[in-house]
Motif scaffolding. Sequence first.
Motif, short mmCIF file in Angstrom:
data_model
loop_
_atom_site.label_atom_id
_atom_site.label_comp_id
_atom_site.label_asym_id
_atom_site.label_seq_id
_atom_site.Cartn_x
_atom_site.Cartn_y
_atom_site.Cartn_z
N MET A 1 -7.59 -5.65 -3.10
CA MET A 1 -6.45 -5.39 -2.24
C MET A 1 -5.22 -5.14 -3.11
O MET A 1 -5.03 -5.77 -4.13
CB MET A 1 -6.21 -6.58 -1.34
N ASN A 2 -4.40 -4.31 -2.62
CA ASN A 2 -3.19 -3.96 -3.32
C ASN A 2 -2.18 -5.11 -3.23
O ASN A 2 -2.08 -5.79 -2.22
CB ASN A 2 -2.62 -2.68 -2.71
N ASP A 3 -1.43 -5.34 -4.31
CA ASP A 3 -0.45 -6.43 -4.33
C ASP A 3 0.61 -6.26 -3.24
O ASP A 3 1.06 -7.23 -2.64
CB ASP A 3 0.24 -6.50 -5.69
N THR A 4 0.98 -5.05 -2.96
CA THR A 4 2.00 -4.78 -1.94
C THR A 4 1.51 -5.20 -0.56
O THR A 4 2.27 -5.78 0.23
CB THR A 4 2.35 -3.27 -1.94
N VAL A 5 0.25 -4.96 -0.26
CA VAL A 5 -0.32 -5.35 1.04
C VAL A 5 -0.36 -6.87 1.15
O VAL A 5 -0.04 -7.43 2.20
CB VAL A 5 -1.73 -4.73 1.22
N ILE A 6 -0.74 -7.55 0.09
CA ILE A 6 -0.80 -9.01 0.12
C ILE A 6 0.60 -9.59 0.34
O ILE A 6 0.79 -10.50 1.16
CB ILE A 6 -1.42 -9.53 -1.19
N VAL A 7 1.58 -9.06 -0.34
CA VAL A 7 2.96 -9.53 -0.17
C VAL A 7 3.42 -9.27 1.26
O VAL A 7 4.09 -10.11 1.88
CB VAL A 7 3.90 -8.85 -1.20
N ALA A 8 3.07 -8.12 1.83
CA ALA A 8 3.45 -7.79 3.20
C ALA A 8 2.81 -8.76 4.19
O ALA A 8 3.46 -9.23 5.14
CB ALA A 8 3.06 -6.35 3.53
N ILE A 9 1.54 -9.11 3.97
CA ILE A 9 0.85 -10.03 4.88
C ILE A 9 1.46 -11.43 4.78
O ILE A 9 1.71 -12.09 5.80
CB ILE A 9 -0.67 -10.05 4.57
N VAL A 10 1.72 -11.90 3.57
CA VAL A 10 2.34 -13.21 3.39
C VAL A 10 3.73 -13.22 4.02
O VAL A 10 4.12 -14.20 4.68
CB VAL A 10 2.40 -13.57 1.88
N SER A 11 4.47 -12.15 3.86
CA SER A 11 5.80 -12.05 4.47
C SER A 11 5.71 -12.07 5.98
O SER A 11 6.54 -12.71 6.65
CB SER A 11 6.50 -10.76 4.02
N LEU A 12 4.71 -11.40 6.52
CA LEU A 12 4.52 -11.39 7.97
C LEU A 12 4.28 -12.80 8.49
O LEU A 12 4.91 -13.23 9.46
CB LEU A 12 3.35 -10.47 8.34
N PHE A 13 3.37 -13.53 7.84
CA PHE A 13 3.08 -14.90 8.28
C PHE A 13 4.31 -15.81 8.13
O PHE A 13 4.58 -16.66 8.98
CB PHE A 13 1.89 -15.47 7.53
N GLY A 14 5.05 -15.64 7.05
CA GLY A 14 6.27 -16.42 6.86
C GLY A 14 7.30 -16.13 7.93
O GLY A 14 7.94 -17.03 8.47
N THR A 15 7.45 -14.86 8.25
CA THR A 15 8.40 -14.47 9.29
C THR A 15 7.99 -15.02 10.65
O THR A 15 8.82 -15.53 11.41
CB THR A 15 8.51 -12.93 9.35
N LEU A 16 6.71 -14.91 10.97
CA LEU A 16 6.22 -15.43 12.25
C LEU A 16 6.41 -16.94 12.33
O LEU A 16 6.83 -17.46 13.37
CB LEU A 16 4.75 -15.07 12.44
#
Length: 75
Positions: A1-16
């Motif tokens: 997986m691309n690092d950018t996608v992982i950061v986006a997913i972690v950011s999504l969970f943090g935001t939620l």
Amino acid sequence: MNDTVIVAIVSLFGTLAGTFGGILTSSKLTNYRLEQLEKKVDKHNNFAERIPVMEQSIKVANHRIEDLEHEFERK
């Protein structure tokens, strides 16, 4: 997986998590403040119910005082 996608997913969970945490906290605070207002309204309503009773007692006391004054003037 691309690092950018992982950061986006972690950011999504943090935001939620932050959003739902804020909503829950705000809801609890609103409920607490509503309970405090309800207690104040209950106190006020209790006082409002006692006012007519106090007024009647004052009327009776005033009549008694008038009767005593008239009786004192007669003597």
